[in-house]
Design an enzyme around this catalytic site. Structure first.
Site, PDB file in Angstrom:
ATOM      1  N   GLY A   1       0.123   5.368   0.308  1.00  0.00           N
ATOM      2  CA  GLY A   1      -0.811   6.279   0.884  1.00  0.00           C
ATOM      3  C   GLY A   1      -1.331   7.335   0.305  1.00  0.00           C
ATOM      4  O   GLY A   1      -1.628   8.320   0.648  1.00  0.00           O
TER       5      GLY A   1
ATOM      6  N   HIS B   1       0.724  -1.114  -0.091  1.00  0.00           N
ATOM      7  CA  HIS B   1      -0.055  -0.156  -0.049  1.00  0.00           C
ATOM      8  C   HIS B   1       0.745   1.155  -0.100  1.00  0.00           C
ATOM      9  O   HIS B   1       1.854   1.463   0.777  1.00  0.00           O
ATOM     10  CB  HIS B   1      -0.755   0.003   1.183  1.00  0.00           C
TER      11      HIS B   1
ATOM     12  N   GLU C   1       3.852   5.945   7.088  1.00  0.00           N
ATOM     13  CA  GLU C   1       2.389   5.587   7.921  1.00  0.00           C
ATOM     14  C   GLU C   1       1.519   4.813   6.934  1.00  0.00           C
ATOM     15  O   GLU C   1       0.840   4.119   7.461  1.00  0.00           O
ATOM     16  CB  GLU C   1       1.959   6.850   7.956  1.00  0.00           C
ATOM     17  N   ASP C   2       1.635   4.661   5.730  1.00  0.00           N
ATOM     18  CA  ASP C   2       0.651   4.126   4.586  1.00  0.00           C
ATOM     19  C   ASP C   2       0.945   2.583   5.059  1.00  0.00           C
ATOM     20  O   ASP C   2       0.002   1.836   4.899  1.00  0.00           O
ATOM     21  CB  ASP C   2       0.954   4.477   3.196  1.00  0.00           C
ATOM     22  N   PHE C   3       2.170   2.003   4.904  1.00  0.00           N
ATOM     23  CA  PHE C   3       2.344   0.500   5.106  1.00  0.00           C
ATOM     24  C   PHE C   3       2.030   0.073   6.516  1.00  0.00           C
ATOM     25  O   PHE C   3       1.203  -0.922   6.629  1.00  0.00           O
ATOM     26  CB  PHE C   3       3.872   0.503   5.000  1.00  0.00           C
TER      27      PHE C   3
END
Length: 397
Positions: A210, A208, A235-237
């Site tokens: 973000g 992913h 932060e997306d992971f």
């Protein structure tokens, strides 16, 4: 045979099998891309109304395409949504653009939040926090400043939010733009990045990014809000990992994320790729070995030696055929992701593709050698596992 010969044969078998596996990924990505991407969506009558969406737009600075990119969010063909623009610096020139668009589209539910909130080291999370706290709808969408939307993009994403799905994200791609740097970006996102993204989505692996994603707000609240991800740069992971840890599935939508940044040059894009490589190395240490081995020129070299060892085939001929087939499969995959004619000719593709394939291993090694991450005016260091801390103060202009 001596133990050394057995060892060499063992390595040869490993590299040949690994090479075959890489080609299996090529076939999967092309096949899945043709099935998954660019499916038509329609706003048909439903038994229940479409869920409302709060769209978080973290902004910092202005590029030549910012106004037209933001305007596409004001013209979405979707029943109920709100736009939450988040800007940390109260003197940021992006404020004027947002205000002008809010005046131009007074019927669109849009709000501007200034100042941010410090909840961690991640500047994007800090910037979005006030907007997140004010979000009033059941779905939260995070969309970076450089994203350009089609009028049905949000509808496409929402329709992928089925009963067991908690997070829908878009596969990164780029709008058609002029210049070699834009060609290079489109080739990267349409070949190596798409191959990883499509096969990961098919296999249910966390890949992913973000830049454009839709999430269930109630799940985020259960986790503790977006602020709990403020200790990570990626932060997306970790958001995606948290959703899967809570038992939710994630999927990509059929429309790729159309990046349309007006500032496009090779140096800044390679710096971006290097930053991503540093994040992957810290979060998934196994990528230190697997990622360089999956590069065309590297895996081709090892496979050429392996087939000579195992089958006595000509290494040079095998290597050249390998490169040609890789080149052709990347052209096919890029055409699938583009879903139309490419904005450059075959010669431009050859030059951009060769440059990408030879620069890829170098950028990865450079990231491994210098793990500190520079993000705009800040410098960070990552601990194993992805937790970040700042090692230099913000540089004032």
């Amino acid at each position: 045979m001596s133990p050394m010969i057995y060892t060499l044969y063992g390595f040869a078998i490993f590299f040949f099998v690994f090479w075959c596996g890489i080609w299996f990924l090529h076939i999967l990505a092309i096949s899945y891309g043709k099935i998954k991407l660019h499916r038509k969506v329609s706003l048909l009558p439903r038994e229940t109304p479409l869920p409302s969406v709060s769209i978080l737009k973290p902004l910092m600075g202005v590029d030549p395409n910012l106004a037209q990119n933001l305007e596409t969010f004001f013209t979405l063909n979707y029943p109920v949504y709100e736009l939450l623009f988040c800007i940390e610096d109260k003197n940021d020139p992006a404020i004027a653009i947002v205000n002008s668009l809010m005046e131009k589209y007074p019927l669109v539910d849009a709000h501007l939040f200034l100042g941010g909130s410090v909840v961690g080291v991640n500047p994007k999370i800090n910037n979005m926090q006030p907007g997140y706290e004010a979000a009033k709808y059941e779905y939260i969408m995070i969309s970076d400043s450089g994203i350009r939307m089609k009028d049905d993009t949000l509808l496409d994403m929402v329709q992928h939010m089925t009963e067991k799905v908690g997070l829908v994200h878009q596969m990164p791609f780029t709008c058609d733009r002029d210049g070699f740097a834009a060609t290079f970006e489109k080739i990267f996102f349409g070949t190596v990045q798409s191959r990883i993204y499509l096969t990961a989505d098919l296999a249910g692996i966390n890949c992913h990014t973000g830049m454009s994603c839709l999430m269930r707000k109630n799940v985020l609240i259960e986790m503790g809000g977006i602020q709990i991800f403020g200790c990570y740069l990626a932060e997306d992971f970790f958001m995606a990992k948290a959703f899967t840890d809570y038992g939710w599935k994630m999927t990509i939508s059929s429309q790729p994320a159309m990046q349309n940044c007006g500032t496009c040059n090779i140096t800044s894009f390679q710096a971006r790729l290097t930053r991503w490589a540093k994040l992957r190395q810290a979060m998934v240490p196994s990528m230190i070995l697997l990622e360089p081995l999956s590069e065309c020129m590297v895996v081709g070299g090892f496979a050429s030696w392996a087939v000579n060892m195992l089958f006595h085939w000509d290494s040079l001929v095998f290597y050249l055929v390998h490169i040609l087939l890789w080149f052709l499969s990347d052209w096919i995959l890029l055409s699938v992701v583009q879903n139309g004619s490419l904005p450059f000719n075959k010669f431009d593709f050859v030059v951009g593709w060769v440059f990408r394939e030879f620069s890829g291993p170098y950028l990865f090694l450079h990231a491994l050698w210098n793990p500190a991450i520079r993000w705009r005016a800040r410098v960070y260091k990552l601990a194993w596992g992805g937790v970040a801390y700042e090692i230099a103060p913000k540089i004032k202009s």
